[in-house]
Design a protein around this motif. Structure first.
Motif, PDB file in Angstrom:
ATOM      1  N   MET A   1       0.863  -1.195   0.000  1.00  0.00           N
ATOM      2  CA  MET A   1       0.000   0.000   0.000  1.00  0.00           C
ATOM      3  C   MET A   1       0.896   1.241   0.000  1.00  0.00           C
ATOM      4  SD  MET A   1      -2.977   1.090   2.665  1.00  0.00           S
ATOM      5  CE  MET A   1      -3.655  -0.499   3.090  1.00  0.00           C
ATOM      6  N   ASN A   2       0.611   2.139  -0.917  1.00  0.00           N
ATOM      7  CA  ASN A   2       1.446   3.338  -0.908  1.00  0.00           C
ATOM      8  C   ASN A   2       0.841   4.418  -0.012  1.00  0.00           C
ATOM      9  OD1 ASN A   2      -0.495   4.776  -2.375  1.00  0.00           O
ATOM     10  ND2 ASN A   2       0.409   4.172  -4.337  1.00  0.00           N
ATOM     11  N   ALA A   3       1.557   5.512   0.123  1.00  0.00           N
ATOM     12  CA  ALA A   3       1.152   6.557   1.073  1.00  0.00           C
ATOM     13  C   ALA A   3      -0.237   7.111   0.761  1.00  0.00           C
ATOM     14  CB  ALA A   3       2.183   7.680   1.053  1.00  0.00           C
ATOM     15  N   GLU A   4      -0.531   7.252  -0.544  1.00  0.00           N
ATOM     16  CA  GLU A   4      -1.826   7.842  -0.900  1.00  0.00           C
ATOM     17  C   GLU A   4      -2.980   6.926  -0.532  1.00  0.00           C
ATOM     18  OE1 GLU A   4      -0.916  10.998  -4.404  1.00  0.00           O
ATOM     19  OE2 GLU A   4      -1.984   9.164  -4.917  1.00  0.00           O
ATOM     20  N   ASP A   5      -2.755   5.603  -0.722  1.00  0.00           N
ATOM     21  CA  ASP A   5      -3.798   4.643  -0.378  1.00  0.00           C
ATOM     22  C   ASP A   5      -4.120   4.689   1.107  1.00  0.00           C
ATOM     23  OD1 ASP A   5      -2.504   2.200  -2.714  1.00  0.00           O
ATOM     24  OD2 ASP A   5      -3.941   3.843  -2.978  1.00  0.00           O
ATOM     25  N   ARG A   6      -3.136   4.993   1.891  1.00  0.00           N
ATOM     26  CA  ARG A   6      -3.362   5.067   3.333  1.00  0.00           C
ATOM     27  C   ARG A   6      -3.996   6.408   3.730  1.00  0.00           C
ATOM     28  NH1 ARG A   6       2.008   3.246   3.575  1.00  0.00           N
ATOM     29  NH2 ARG A   6       2.654   5.264   4.399  1.00  0.00           N
ATOM     30  N   GLY A   7      -4.213   7.254   2.732  1.00  0.00           N
ATOM     31  CA  GLY A   7      -4.802   8.558   3.021  1.00  0.00           C
ATOM     32  C   GLY A   7      -3.792   9.552   3.555  1.00  0.00           C
ATOM     33  N   VAL A   8      -2.524   9.206   3.455  1.00  0.00           N
ATOM     34  CA  VAL A   8      -1.487  10.124   3.920  1.00  0.00           C
ATOM     35  C   VAL A   8      -0.848  10.749   2.678  1.00  0.00           C
ATOM     36  CG1 VAL A   8       0.678  10.326   5.218  1.00  0.00           C
ATOM     37  CG2 VAL A   8      -0.994   8.570   5.829  1.00  0.00           C
ATOM     38  N   THR A   9      -0.872  12.040   2.590  1.00  0.00           N
ATOM     39  CA  THR A   9      -0.177  12.642   1.458  1.00  0.00           C
ATOM     40  C   THR A   9       1.134  13.218   1.955  1.00  0.00           C
ATOM     41  OG1 THR A   9      -1.553  14.569   1.800  1.00  0.00           O
ATOM     42  CG2 THR A   9      -2.135  13.157  -0.059  1.00  0.00           C
ATOM     43  N   ASP A  10       2.188  12.585   1.518  1.00  0.00           N
ATOM     44  CA  ASP A  10       3.520  13.042   1.882  1.00  0.00           C
ATOM     45  C   ASP A  10       3.915  14.138   0.899  1.00  0.00           C
ATOM     46  OD1 ASP A  10       5.996  10.704   3.171  1.00  0.00           O
ATOM     47  OD2 ASP A  10       4.713  12.185   4.138  1.00  0.00           O
ATOM     48  N   ALA A  11       3.678  15.384   1.275  1.00  0.00           N
ATOM     49  CA  ALA A  11       3.992  16.477   0.354  1.00  0.00           C
ATOM     50  C   ALA A  11       5.494  16.493   0.102  1.00  0.00           C
ATOM     51  CB  ALA A  11       3.539  17.796   0.955  1.00  0.00           C
ATOM     52  N   PRO A  12       5.892  16.624  -1.174  1.00  0.00           N
ATOM     53  CA  PRO A  12       7.333  16.666  -1.430  1.00  0.00           C
ATOM     54  C   PRO A  12       7.937  17.939  -0.842  1.00  0.00           C
ATOM     55  CG  PRO A  12       6.093  17.124  -3.443  1.00  0.00           C
ATOM     56  CD  PRO A  12       5.089  16.762  -2.380  1.00  0.00           C
ATOM     57  N   ASP A  13       9.181  17.845  -0.488  1.00  0.00           N
ATOM     58  CA  ASP A  13       9.887  19.000   0.064  1.00  0.00           C
ATOM     59  C   ASP A  13       9.880  20.130  -0.981  1.00  0.00           C
ATOM     60  OD1 ASP A  13      11.638  20.792   1.141  1.00  0.00           O
ATOM     61  OD2 ASP A  13      13.233  19.331   1.555  1.00  0.00           O
ATOM     62  N   PRO A  14       9.330  21.294  -0.630  1.00  0.00           N
ATOM     63  CA  PRO A  14       9.271  22.389  -1.615  1.00  0.00           C
ATOM     64  C   PRO A  14      10.653  22.842  -2.094  1.00  0.00           C
ATOM     65  CG  PRO A  14       8.662  23.173   0.583  1.00  0.00           C
ATOM     66  CD  PRO A  14       8.726  21.674   0.650  1.00  0.00           C
ATOM     67  N   ILE A  15      11.675  22.546  -1.292  1.00  0.00           N
ATOM     68  CA  ILE A  15      13.041  22.930  -1.673  1.00  0.00           C
ATOM     69  C   ILE A  15      13.453  22.237  -2.976  1.00  0.00           C
ATOM     70  CG2 ILE A  15      15.483  22.759  -0.940  1.00  0.00           C
ATOM     71  CD1 ILE A  15      13.886  24.842   0.628  1.00  0.00           C
ATOM     72  N   ILE A  16      12.972  20.993  -3.166  1.00  0.00           N
ATOM     73  CA  ILE A  16      13.343  20.233  -4.366  1.00  0.00           C
ATOM     74  C   ILE A  16      12.945  20.997  -5.633  1.00  0.00           C
ATOM     75  CG2 ILE A  16      12.848  18.092  -5.650  1.00  0.00           C
ATOM     76  CD1 ILE A  16      12.597  16.694  -2.893  1.00  0.00           C
ATOM     77  N   GLY A  17      11.716  21.504  -5.646  1.00  0.00           N
ATOM     78  CA  GLY A  17      11.239  22.260  -6.808  1.00  0.00           C
ATOM     79  C   GLY A  17      11.995  23.562  -6.999  1.00  0.00           C
ATOM     80  N   ARG A  18      12.299  24.225  -5.877  1.00  0.00           N
ATOM     81  CA  ARG A  18      13.016  25.513  -5.979  1.00  0.00           C
ATOM     82  C   ARG A  18      14.431  25.315  -6.515  1.00  0.00           C
ATOM     83  NH1 ARG A  18      11.355  27.535  -0.104  1.00  0.00           N
ATOM     84  NH2 ARG A  18       9.222  26.808  -0.350  1.00  0.00           N
ATOM     85  N   VAL A  19      15.076  24.235  -6.061  1.00  0.00           N
ATOM     86  CA  VAL A  19      16.433  23.950  -6.536  1.00  0.00           C
ATOM     87  C   VAL A  19      16.393  23.652  -8.028  1.00  0.00           C
ATOM     88  CG1 VAL A  19      18.302  22.249  -6.428  1.00  0.00           C
ATOM     89  CG2 VAL A  19      17.381  23.215  -4.321  1.00  0.00           C
ATOM     90  N   SER A  20      15.400  22.859  -8.434  1.00  0.00           N
ATOM     91  CA  SER A  20      15.284  22.493  -9.834  1.00  0.00           C
ATOM     92  C   SER A  20      15.095  23.742 -10.710  1.00  0.00           C
ATOM     93  CB  SER A  20      14.110  21.521  -9.984  1.00  0.00           C
ATOM     94  OG  SER A  20      13.999  21.122 -11.301  1.00  0.00           O
ATOM     95  N   SER A  21      14.225  24.668 -10.293  1.00  0.00           N
ATOM     96  CA  SER A  21      14.046  25.884 -11.114  1.00  0.00           C
ATOM     97  C   SER A  21      15.280  26.760 -11.101  1.00  0.00           C
ATOM     98  CB  SER A  21      12.873  26.765 -10.667  1.00  0.00           C
ATOM     99  OG  SER A  21      11.927  26.070  -9.974  1.00  0.00           O
ATOM    100  N   ALA A  22      15.999  26.790  -9.965  1.00  0.00           N
ATOM    101  CA  ALA A  22      17.218  27.616  -9.922  1.00  0.00           C
ATOM    102  C   ALA A  22      18.284  27.040 -10.858  1.00  0.00           C
ATOM    103  CB  ALA A  22      17.755  27.704  -8.502  1.00  0.00           C
ATOM    104  N   VAL A  23      18.363  25.703 -10.929  1.00  0.00           N
ATOM    105  CA  VAL A  23      19.326  25.079 -11.846  1.00  0.00           C
ATOM    106  C   VAL A  23      18.901  25.378 -13.289  1.00  0.00           C
ATOM    107  CG1 VAL A  23      20.284  22.887 -12.684  1.00  0.00           C
ATOM    108  CG2 VAL A  23      20.062  23.284 -10.227  1.00  0.00           C
ATOM    109  N   ASP A  24      17.597  25.311 -13.568  1.00  0.00           N
ATOM    110  CA  ASP A  24      17.098  25.647 -14.916  1.00  0.00           C
ATOM    111  C   ASP A  24      17.518  27.061 -15.300  1.00  0.00           C
ATOM    112  OD1 ASP A  24      15.840  23.203 -15.036  1.00  0.00           O
ATOM    113  OD2 ASP A  24      13.835  23.986 -14.593  1.00  0.00           O
ATOM    114  N   SER A  25      17.354  27.981 -14.352  1.00  0.00           N
ATOM    115  CA  SER A  25      17.668  29.379 -14.629  1.00  0.00           C
ATOM    116  C   SER A  25      19.169  29.555 -14.889  1.00  0.00           C
ATOM    117  CB  SER A  25      17.183  30.222 -13.448  1.00  0.00           C
ATOM    118  OG  SER A  25      18.000  31.341 -13.242  1.00  0.00           O
ATOM    119  N   TRP A  26      19.986  28.848 -14.116  1.00  0.00           N
ATOM    120  CA  TRP A  26      21.445  28.903 -14.321  1.00  0.00           C
ATOM    121  C   TRP A  26      21.811  28.311 -15.694  1.00  0.00           C
ATOM    122  CZ3 TRP A  26      25.138  24.878 -14.654  1.00  0.00           C
ATOM    123  CH2 TRP A  26      26.465  25.279 -14.522  1.00  0.00           C
TER     124      TRP A  26
END
Ligand SMILES: [Zn+2]
Length: 221
Positions: A1-26
């Motif tokens: 059973m994955n996290a969503e099936d258990r009704g738990v939403t493990d939000a991804p660390d927002p830092i991951i997205g910010r780092v990815s966009s900063a690398v894109d910009s660089w």
């Protein structure tokens, strides 16, 4: 059973997205880099020297300073924004102190504000030359245009000082935590960072070296 099936939403660390966009910009900025467009510097850069960002990104070998600085600055912005946000919402005494400081020091010319990340945190003034002193430096200009505060700031109580010390420590710890999460997130992008350096930076360095070799070789008859 994955996290969503258990009704738990493990939000991804927002830092991951910010780092990815900063690398894109660089990566979007990197093709515009050329060795001639930026002044060389001999002073050590306080922001880059020993920065764990360089190792995480795989830029800890011989990469021109401006190239790595542009990435380090983008990462620093992520930390600064996260810490500002945390301070604003979680550290009321420190936040009030910093806001008061800003109001007190408002106005004047700030040469370091509003710069592109490639220039952020680098010395704005070239090193002075004893033979040809500059008429003025950015640092002097900033000092001269800073208005005198209208009144001395009211002193802090012992209790306020104590709370500020505690909150500064919390802010430091938070910054370290963000920094670590950021470096983990950045390491994922190492292959594309290194590939871009190989594609856009190394050929330019190589041609500079070739040019140098040609000028040093004795002319052939
Ligand atoms: Zn630097």
């Amino acid at each position: 059973m994955n996290a969503e099936d258990r009704g738990v939403t493990d939000a991804p660390d927002p830092i991951i997205g910010r780092v990815s966009s900063a690398v894109d910009s660089w990566l979007r900025w990197l093709p515009s880099w050329s060795p001639g467009t930026h002044r060389g510097r001999s002073r050590m850069c306080r922001r880059c020297t020993g920065s764990p960002v360089l190792a995480a990104a795989g830029l800890d070998t011989d990469v021109p300073h401006q190239v790595s600085h542009a990435l380090v600055s983008r990462m620093q912005r992520i930390i600064d924004r996260a810490v500002d946000n945390y301070t604003e919402h979680e550290l009321p005494t420190l936040h009030a102190e910093l806001t008061g400081e800003e109001i007190w020091n408002a106005g004047g010319f700030e040469p370091g504000s509003g710069l592109d990340p490639e220039y952020e945190g680098v010395d704005l003034d070239p090193e002075s030359d004893e033979e040809q002193p500059f008429l003025f430096t950015m640092a002097e200009l900033a000092e001269q245009t800073k208005p005198e505060p209208p009144l001395p700031r009211p002193p802090l109580s012992q209790e306020e000082k104590r709370r500020i010390r505690v909150e500064i420590e919390l802010a430091d710890r938070y910054a370290q935590d963000i920094g670590q999460r950021m470096c983990f997130a950045l390491a994922v992008h190492r292959p594309r960072v290194q590939a871009a350096v190989q594609r856009f930076v190394e050929p330019q360095i190589q041609s500079l070296l070739d040019e140098l070799t040609r000028t040093l070789e004795p002319p052939t008859e």
